[in-house]
Write a protein that holds these residues in place. Structure first.
Motif, mmCIF file in Angstrom:
data_model
loop_
_atom_site.group_PDB
_atom_site.id
_atom_site.type_symbol
_atom_site.label_atom_id
_atom_site.label_comp_id
_atom_site.label_asym_id
_atom_site.label_seq_id
_atom_site.Cartn_x
_atom_site.Cartn_y
_atom_site.Cartn_z
ATOM 1 N N PHE A 247 0.826 -1.207 0.044
ATOM 2 C CA PHE A 247 0.057 -0.167 0.072
ATOM 3 C C PHE A 247 0.775 1.117 0.056
ATOM 4 N N GLN B 99 -0.354 3.938 -2.744
ATOM 5 C CA GLN B 99 -1.238 4.757 -2.180
ATOM 6 C C GLN B 99 -2.111 5.856 -2.792
ATOM 7 N N ILE C 272 -5.195 4.997 -4.841
ATOM 8 C CA ILE C 272 -6.342 4.497 -4.225
ATOM 9 C C ILE C 272 -7.536 5.221 -3.965
ATOM 10 N N GLU D 10 -8.648 -3.000 2.869
ATOM 11 C CA GLU D 10 -7.584 -2.014 3.211
ATOM 12 C C GLU D 10 -7.636 -0.837 2.313
ATOM 13 N N ALA D 11 -7.918 -0.955 0.966
ATOM 14 C CA ALA D 11 -8.372 -0.166 -0.188
ATOM 15 C C ALA D 11 -9.605 0.685 0.263
ATOM 16 N N ARG E 124 -8.812 3.461 2.806
ATOM 17 C CA ARG E 124 -7.913 4.282 2.229
ATOM 18 C C ARG E 124 -8.576 5.249 1.308
#
Length: 180
Positions: free
Chosen positions: A33, A37, A40, A58-59, A62
């Protein structure tokens, strides 16, 4: 296993049990990530071979716009559903073989695709071929592949491996769709 960053940071995630299960470690996930980053925010995400859903979650944490999780193992789907109870962002679970799921998704385009199939399979090649032939990756879209270290993956044009990172027995390939 936990969500590393973003609005769901620190939330614990369940991992499916059983032979052949290899959840992405926090260390590898952090490295992955940190590379993607900036890809995303507002991304439309496809998490193929989702397992616990840790990468797609997680995506979403974020700032991804939405995520489609594809998984065909009933035990994994139960775990995935449990983990997604903690998520308020738009998502969809497709309970099917990855090729059947991809056929169902034809016409959709993704900004970010996670591809983490069983290491000892040819699913990498089949998934990539289908995604390319059906133009399912947006321009400047990224495919993140998690493979066994030493495995050779050659993406077809118009995709290009932009980075490779190895962590013990795991290698991450960052593959970008170039402008045409």
């Amino acid at each position: 296993m936990r969500v590393i960053s973003g609005k769901y940071r620190g939330r614990r995630l369940q991992a499916p049990e059983g032979k052949g299960v290899r959840p992405t470690t926090d260390r590898v996930k952090e490295a992955m990530f940190s590379v993607i980053q900036f890809d995303i925010p507002e991304a439309s995400v496809l998490d193929l071979f989702a397992g616990s859903g840790a990468l797609g979650i997680e995506a979403l944490s974020r700032g991804a716009k939405d995520c489609i999780f594809v998984e065909n193992n009933r035990r994994h789907i139960d775990c995935l559903k449990q983990n997604l109870e903690k998520v308020s962002d738009p998502f969809e679970i497709i309970s099917a073989d990855f090729l059947a799921a991809l056929k169902r998704l034809c016409g959709r385009k993704f900004d970010l695709v996670f591809c983490d199939p069983p290491y000892d399979s040819d699913y990498y090649k089949k998934a990539m071929t289908f995604l390319i032939e059906n133009d399912m990756i947006n321009e400047n879209g990224v495919v993140v592949m998690e493979t066994k270290t030493g495995m050779v993956i050659e993406p077809d044009l118009p995709l290009k491996i932009t980075q490779t990172k190895t962590y013990g027995s795991t290698t991450l390939l960052f593959i970008k769709k170039e402008k045409q």
